[in-house]
Write a protein that holds these residues in place. Sequence first.
Motif, mmCIF file in Angstrom:
data_model
loop_
_atom_site.group_PDB
_atom_site.id
_atom_site.type_symbol
_atom_site.label_atom_id
_atom_site.label_comp_id
_atom_site.label_asym_id
_atom_site.label_seq_id
_atom_site.Cartn_x
_atom_site.Cartn_y
_atom_site.Cartn_z
ATOM 1 N N UNK A 27 0.554 -1.013 0.086
ATOM 2 C CA UNK A 27 0.016 0.234 0.285
ATOM 3 C C UNK A 27 1.388 1.368 0.216
ATOM 4 N N UNK A 28 1.829 1.301 -0.649
ATOM 5 C CA UNK A 28 2.613 2.304 -0.414
ATOM 6 C C UNK A 28 3.204 3.458 -1.819
ATOM 7 N N UNK A 29 2.816 4.605 -2.192
ATOM 8 C CA UNK A 29 3.542 4.490 -3.507
ATOM 9 C C UNK A 29 5.217 5.086 -3.511
ATOM 10 N N UNK A 30 5.108 5.172 -4.501
ATOM 11 C CA UNK A 30 6.942 5.428 -5.089
ATOM 12 C C UNK A 30 7.328 6.492 -4.334
ATOM 13 N N UNK A 59 10.773 4.632 -10.068
ATOM 14 C CA UNK A 59 9.862 5.032 -11.193
ATOM 15 C C UNK A 59 10.608 4.056 -12.369
ATOM 16 N N UNK A 60 11.315 4.593 -12.526
ATOM 17 C CA UNK A 60 12.425 3.701 -13.440
ATOM 18 C C UNK A 60 13.042 2.542 -13.382
ATOM 19 N N UNK A 80 13.603 -3.546 1.909
ATOM 20 C CA UNK A 80 13.525 -3.885 3.439
ATOM 21 C C UNK A 80 11.756 -2.305 3.267
ATOM 22 N N UNK A 81 12.259 -1.703 2.256
ATOM 23 C CA UNK A 81 10.894 -0.355 2.311
ATOM 24 C C UNK A 81 9.800 -1.217 1.813
ATOM 25 N N UNK A 82 9.877 -2.715 1.480
ATOM 26 C CA UNK A 82 8.098 -3.073 0.974
ATOM 27 C C UNK A 82 7.887 -4.007 1.881
#
Length: 87
Positions: free
Chosen positions: A25-28, A43-44, A62-64
């Motif tokens: 449920x995260x944005x870029x 994005x790339x 880890x961020x996701x």
Amino acid sequence: MSGARDEVLIAAFAVALRRARNAAGLTQEQVAVKANVDRTFVAFIETSKRQPSLSVICALAYAVGQTPAALVSDTCEIAARSVVENG
């Protein structure tokens, strides 16, 4: 192999990262902040235009909310399916 690119794996990582990000449920932008990278770099990566380093793969995982091993495993499964489906 310096500068080596495996287009199937790069595309599979893009899919795996995007799926993991959406599942979390995260944005870029949120992933970029957590991973300490620029949003455009995320994005790339998600559009197969950039190939992340190992340290960036770990930070993104880890961020996701995944381990690097899980994200790489998902990537390999997606790549294997792509090879089978596309010959």
